[in-house]
Design a protein around this motif. Structure first.
Motif, short mmCIF file in Angstrom:
data_model
loop_
_atom_site.label_atom_id
_atom_site.label_comp_id
_atom_site.label_asym_id
_atom_site.label_seq_id
_atom_site.Cartn_x
_atom_site.Cartn_y
_atom_site.Cartn_z
N UNK A 175 -28.14 26.47 5.20
CA UNK A 175 -27.74 25.83 6.57
C UNK A 175 -26.39 26.34 7.23
N UNK A 176 -25.65 26.25 6.29
CA UNK A 176 -24.13 26.66 6.65
C UNK A 176 -24.08 27.87 7.02
N UNK A 177 -24.71 28.89 6.37
CA UNK A 177 -24.97 30.30 6.71
C UNK A 177 -25.46 30.55 8.09
N UNK A 178 -26.67 29.92 8.14
CA UNK A 178 -27.32 29.89 9.21
C UNK A 178 -26.76 29.48 10.64
N UNK A 179 -25.75 28.58 10.50
CA UNK A 179 -24.93 28.17 11.75
C UNK A 179 -23.77 29.18 11.69
N UNK A 180 -23.43 29.75 10.75
CA UNK A 180 -22.28 30.88 10.81
C UNK A 180 -22.56 32.28 11.46
N UNK A 181 -23.67 32.74 11.17
CA UNK A 181 -24.34 34.00 11.38
C UNK A 181 -25.46 34.14 12.16
N UNK A 182 -26.34 33.11 12.43
CA UNK A 182 -27.48 33.04 13.01
C UNK A 182 -27.61 33.42 14.37
N UNK A 183 -26.45 33.72 15.20
CA UNK A 183 -26.40 34.14 16.48
C UNK A 183 -26.32 35.50 16.58
N UNK A 184 -26.50 36.36 15.65
CA UNK A 184 -26.49 37.85 15.55
C UNK A 184 -27.66 38.35 15.52
N UNK A 185 -27.96 39.71 16.03
CA UNK A 185 -29.30 40.25 16.20
C UNK A 185 -29.83 40.26 14.59
N UNK A 186 -31.08 39.89 14.48
CA UNK A 186 -31.51 39.76 13.07
C UNK A 186 -30.90 38.67 12.55
N UNK A 187 -30.83 37.43 12.90
CA UNK A 187 -30.23 36.36 12.71
C UNK A 187 -30.47 36.13 10.91
N UNK A 188 -31.80 35.93 10.80
CA UNK A 188 -32.07 35.48 9.60
C UNK A 188 -31.70 36.41 8.36
N UNK A 189 -31.61 37.71 8.68
CA UNK A 189 -31.52 38.67 7.45
C UNK A 189 -29.84 38.52 7.24
N UNK A 190 -29.11 38.16 8.23
CA UNK A 190 -27.81 37.97 7.95
C UNK A 190 -27.55 36.77 7.12
N UNK A 191 -28.26 35.63 7.63
CA UNK A 191 -28.24 34.43 6.95
C UNK A 191 -28.43 34.67 5.41
N UNK A 192 -29.42 35.22 5.32
CA UNK A 192 -29.85 35.57 3.81
C UNK A 192 -28.54 36.18 3.05
N UNK A 193 -27.94 37.25 3.67
CA UNK A 193 -26.87 37.94 3.04
C UNK A 193 -25.86 37.06 2.74
N UNK A 194 -25.46 36.44 3.70
CA UNK A 194 -24.28 35.45 3.68
C UNK A 194 -24.57 34.29 2.72
N UNK A 195 -25.63 33.48 2.64
CA UNK A 195 -26.16 32.74 1.66
C UNK A 195 -26.02 33.16 0.29
N UNK A 196 -26.51 34.37 0.01
CA UNK A 196 -26.53 35.04 -1.56
C UNK A 196 -25.31 35.19 -1.66
N UNK A 197 -24.06 35.51 -0.72
CA UNK A 197 -22.82 35.76 -1.17
C UNK A 197 -22.34 34.30 -1.50
N UNK A 198 -22.45 33.24 -0.85
CA UNK A 198 -21.87 31.94 -1.33
C UNK A 198 -22.51 31.59 -2.66
N UNK A 199 -23.80 31.67 -2.74
CA UNK A 199 -24.57 31.53 -4.01
C UNK A 199 -24.18 32.44 -5.12
N UNK A 221 -24.33 30.65 19.38
CA UNK A 221 -23.18 30.36 18.63
C UNK A 221 -22.55 28.96 18.90
N UNK A 222 -22.49 28.02 17.97
CA UNK A 222 -22.11 26.98 18.33
C UNK A 222 -21.05 26.21 17.21
N UNK A 223 -19.84 25.89 17.64
CA UNK A 223 -18.75 25.61 16.54
C UNK A 223 -19.04 24.41 16.12
N UNK A 224 -19.63 23.52 16.87
CA UNK A 224 -20.09 22.03 16.63
C UNK A 224 -20.84 21.96 14.95
N UNK A 225 -21.95 23.07 15.33
CA UNK A 225 -22.97 23.26 14.39
C UNK A 225 -22.20 23.63 12.78
#
Lengths: 426, 143
Positions: free
Chosen positions: A79-103, A203-207
């Motif tokens: 969820x956190x990764x999704x809020x941070x990078x979901x707004x980029x093109x191919x959002x879910x792919x970036x979410x996957x990479x960022x979440x994997x890095x945190x994990x 992009x939402x800072x609140x989220x």
């Protein structure tokens, strides 16, 4: 004798004998029938290889990883990764990479990383019309970061065998892990642009703040591990057991998603996955004994030096060799066989053993993506429900990116030595 | 039993860290005990992994062979593993008397206790594989 020994091992591999047994049995044949070594020595070698305080980190990191998975932590990280990078093109792919890095900052194994993030993200990507091959490739390549960003089980093994500081290796892995993560995101961006995968959200800072608060406890874990090692308070093993305790406390008392009745299953799972690695270590040590007895490491080092005395060329050759090894041999066995062989050669060339450790782990991480022994690709393909052939084809662009990263790590020592240099003297 | 040992391992190592930093007096025995428990967990876990067939092997060539050949190859593999584990079993039994005389460094136990896991787990693996072989042949005869 040498030829027979290797032929035997090769035959055992071909007939799908488990790798641990194949190494142990071929070594046992050599020891019992050719060198007349008493059976007791075999037993002592295997026992001694597992009787190691640093290696205690292996089951603890496995346990911490699966506790986090059951405790609702991976979902919050996504969820956190999704809020941070979901707004980029191919959002879910970036979410996957960022979440994997945190994990990766929590678990020490690439397979665990791939499975934890993949089970959440691959179905999501398929639902949004991403190509399943692409979804699987992103997840697998991002999952391999699990062993590069600390903690890392392969780095523990490398540290034990080469007697280098596991803490320094962990710190060295941070730079390399960030490099791989961001370059994979760049590759995903270009592919998504071409295929027309759209951003997920505005992009939402609140989220970001909200999801960060929810994931705060989970994100605190990497800081405990890395902070404890950096400041020299904990050894790697101690940080691993602290991580386990922390995961138990957060899962039971903070998120309250961990149930007592889940514990036996979590413990058994962690015990089996760590035993598989530890059993390979036990058998590889017997195997390594035979290699050393035959003076094979010296033989191979001799070949290398006879080949060329140019360090750059030699490093390229070693990388090529390691990539090839990583493709066919499982990570723990590759480390146990080749670290004692390559580390003397490396110090002969004047290369930093920390840098080489990170380099070697990165090499083997790439090996986790390529069939037949590509554990990350196997897992992500089975989650995506596609064949290995299809998954392997989709992974090619990411593989290329990681090989470029590999060359950067090999020839720019700064990436791996800067952070350890900040915290450790000498 | 595996769950129990792993839990004890977590408790003992945590206690070791706590005593060292919290109470400022290191427990001398927690590291050594942790190591022996690790050996026990590893080899017992390896036995359990054998029974579940979760040890990693290379299936590239094997998966492309006809089923009939696969069956006989599996029998050969199992026989080799039994030979290998029998030598561990025999070696593990032989070593016990001599090692019994030695005492662990910080624990008041003879070294034969931690070493007992070697013949024990080897025996368990042999047992599992024999069961697997017998059920395999039975299934084949039924078909």
């Amino acid at each position: 004798m040498n030829y027979m020994f290797f032929t035997l091992l090769f035959i055992f591999f071909i007939i799908r004998m488990p790798i641990a047994f194949a190494m142990g049995a071929s070594a046992a044949v050599a020891m019992l029938f050719f060198y007349d070594v008493p059976l007791q020595v075999l037993v002592q070698l295997m026992f001694a290889s597992n009787e190691s305080f640093p290696l205690l980190a292996v089951p603890f990191f496995m346990l911490a990883g699966s506790l986090m998975e059951y405790g609702g932590i991976s979902r919050r990280i996504v969820n956190f990764a999704s809020a941070s990078v979901g707004f980029i093109h191919g959002g879910l792919a970036h979410v996957t990479v960022l979440a994997s890095m945190f994990f990766a900052g929590i678990s020490g194994a690439a397979a665990a990383d791939t499975a934890a993030v993949g089970t959440l993200m691959i179905p999501e990507m398929k639902k949004r019309g991403y190509d399943p091959g692409f979804a699987s490739a992103v997840t697998a390549s991002a999952g391999s970061i699990g062993v590069i960003i600390p903690p890392s089980i392969p780095m523990v093994i490398y540290g034990v065998i080469s007697s280098t500081s596991i803490g320094a290796l962990f710190l060295g892995g941070i730079g390399a892990g960030l490099l791989v993560g961001f370059s994979l995101m760049a590759a995903a961006y270009f592919i998504s642009r071409k295929k027309g995968y759209l951003p997920e959200s505005k992009f939402s800072m609140g989220l970001i703040v909200k999801s960060f608060k929810e994931a705060g406890w989970a994100l605190g874990m990497p800081f405990i591990i890395i902070g404890g090692i950096m400041s020299g308070i904990f050894t790697a093993t101690e940080s691993a057991v602290i991580a386990t305790d922390y995961a138990l406390i957060v899962g039971f008392f903070v998120y309250k998603e961990l149930k007592i009745r889940d514990l036996p299953e979590i413990f058994i799972k962690a015990a089996i996955t760590s035993s598989i690695v530890m059993f390979i270590i036990a058998n590889a040590s017997v195997f390594g004994w035979v290699l050393a007895f035959q003076q094979i490491p010296q033989l191979i080092a001799g070949w290398f030096i006879a080949l060329t005395d140019n360090p750059v060329v030699l490093l390229l050759i070693i990388n090529l060799l390691l990539l090839l090894i990583g493709t066919f041999i499982e990570t723990a066995s590759a480390l146990i066989i080749f670290v004692p062989l390559l580390v003397p050669l490396i110090s002969h060339l004047g290369i930093d053993p920390i840098q080489f450790g990170v380099l070697m782990v990165l090499n083997l991480a790439i090996g986790m993506l390529t069939p037949p022994m590509g554990i990350c690709t196997i897992i992500s393909c089975s989650i995506a429900g596609i064949t290995m052939e299809k998954g392997a084809r989709a992974i090619l662009p990411f593989l290329l990116v990681m090989v470029i990263d590999l060359l950067i790590v090999a020839f720019v020592p700064f990436v791996t030595t800067y952070i350890p240099g900040l915290f450790m003297q000498g | 039993m595996l769950i129990f040992i792993l839990s004890v391992m977590v408790v003992v190592t945590s206690a070791g860290v706590f005593w060292r930093y919290g109470l400022n007096s290191a427990l001398s025995w927690s590291e050594e005990l942790g190591c022996y428990l690790l050996v026990w967990v590893s080899f017992l876990g390896a036995a359990l992994a054998t029974s579940r067939g979760s040890h990693i092997g290379i299936a590239l060539v094997f998966d492309r062979l006809p089923l009939k050949i696969q069956f006989w190859i599996m029998v050969i593999v199992d026989m080799i593993i039994i030979f290998f584990m029998s030598s561990i079993f025999a070696g593990g039994i032989k070593i016990l008397p001599s090692i019994h005389a030695r005492t662990a460094t910080t624990l008041p136990i003879p070294m034969s206790i931690p070493y007992l896991v070697m013949p024990f787990s080897a025996g368990v693996i042999i047992f599992y594989i024999l069961v697997r072989l017998i059920t395999g042949f039975k299934k084949r005869n039924d078909q």
